[in-house]
Design a protein around this motif. Structure first.
Motif, short mmCIF file in Angstrom:
data_model
loop_
_atom_site.label_atom_id
_atom_site.label_comp_id
_atom_site.label_asym_id
_atom_site.label_seq_id
_atom_site.Cartn_x
_atom_site.Cartn_y
_atom_site.Cartn_z
N SER A 292 -6.45 69.13 -30.07
CA SER A 292 -6.08 68.78 -31.45
C SER A 292 -4.62 68.36 -31.53
CB SER A 292 -6.31 69.96 -32.39
OG SER A 292 -7.68 70.29 -32.41
N HIS B 86 -0.85 68.21 -32.18
CA HIS B 86 0.08 69.33 -32.25
C HIS B 86 1.46 68.89 -31.78
CE1 HIS B 86 -1.16 69.22 -28.04
NE2 HIS B 86 -0.03 69.84 -27.75
N THR B 87 2.43 69.72 -32.00
CA THR B 87 3.74 69.62 -31.36
C THR B 87 3.89 70.87 -30.51
OG1 THR B 87 4.86 70.67 -33.21
CG2 THR B 87 4.78 68.28 -33.22
N ASP B 88 4.65 70.78 -29.45
CA ASP B 88 4.81 71.95 -28.58
C ASP B 88 5.82 72.92 -29.17
OD1 ASP B 88 3.00 70.78 -26.92
OD2 ASP B 88 4.47 70.04 -25.49
N ASN B 89 5.54 74.22 -29.02
CA ASN B 89 6.42 75.26 -29.56
C ASN B 89 7.78 75.27 -28.88
OD1 ASN B 89 4.46 76.18 -31.32
ND2 ASN B 89 3.65 77.67 -29.87
N ILE C 276 4.04 64.57 -32.74
CA ILE C 276 2.65 65.02 -32.89
C ILE C 276 1.83 64.23 -31.88
CG2 ILE C 276 0.66 65.14 -34.41
CD1 ILE C 276 2.69 65.36 -36.75
N SER D 280 -1.83 64.26 -29.07
CA SER D 280 -3.16 64.79 -28.80
C SER D 280 -3.74 64.07 -27.59
CB SER D 280 -4.06 64.57 -30.02
OG SER D 280 -5.40 64.89 -29.73
#
Length: 124
Positions: free
Chosen positions: A58, A60-63, A104, A106
């Motif tokens: 999905s 996301h951005t990395d933490n 962002i 995927s």
């Protein structure tokens, strides 16, 4: 030896299963190339990442955003990285791609085969 994930990790500390293998040789060549272009980077991890056929992660951005590079090992037609909703092919085997993991993104695999990347994470 601090091991993988520590700021002073190096390709010399590669896991024993990869010692004296094609994987070690490729890891050294890619790391040397990246370090020539970005002398302030420090290698953090080198790993294989696999995406199953007909699957995606999905958006996301990395933490923990860090410079990330992908070496395409096997990326059949139908594999791409979607960044801000735009598809970018990563199908050229042997090509090195850089990802700003704060965007962002995927990874998507619409093919019938596994997508395999060698992933390099760096600290600045």
């Amino acid at each position: 030896n601090k091991g993988i994930g520590q700021p002073n990790w190096s390709v010399n500390n590669i896991i024993k299963d990869w010692k004296n293998t094609y994987t070690e040789n490729v890891a050294r060549m890619v790391n040397d190339y990246i370090m020539q272009k970005n002398a302030n980077y420090k290698i953090q991890t080198i790993k294989y990442t696999v995406l199953s056929p007909h699957s995606k992660i999905s958006p996301h951005t990395d933490n923990d955003p860090k410079p990330r590079f992908f070496l395409s090992v096997s990326a059949p037609i139908g594999c791409y990285m979607e960044i801000y909703g735009i598809r970018h092919s990563m199908s050229e085997v042997g090509a090195l791609y850089r990802l700003n993991s704060r965007c962002i993104h995927s990874p998507v695999n619409e093919s019938n085969e596994y997508r395999v990347m060698m992933t390099f994470d760096y600290l600045k």
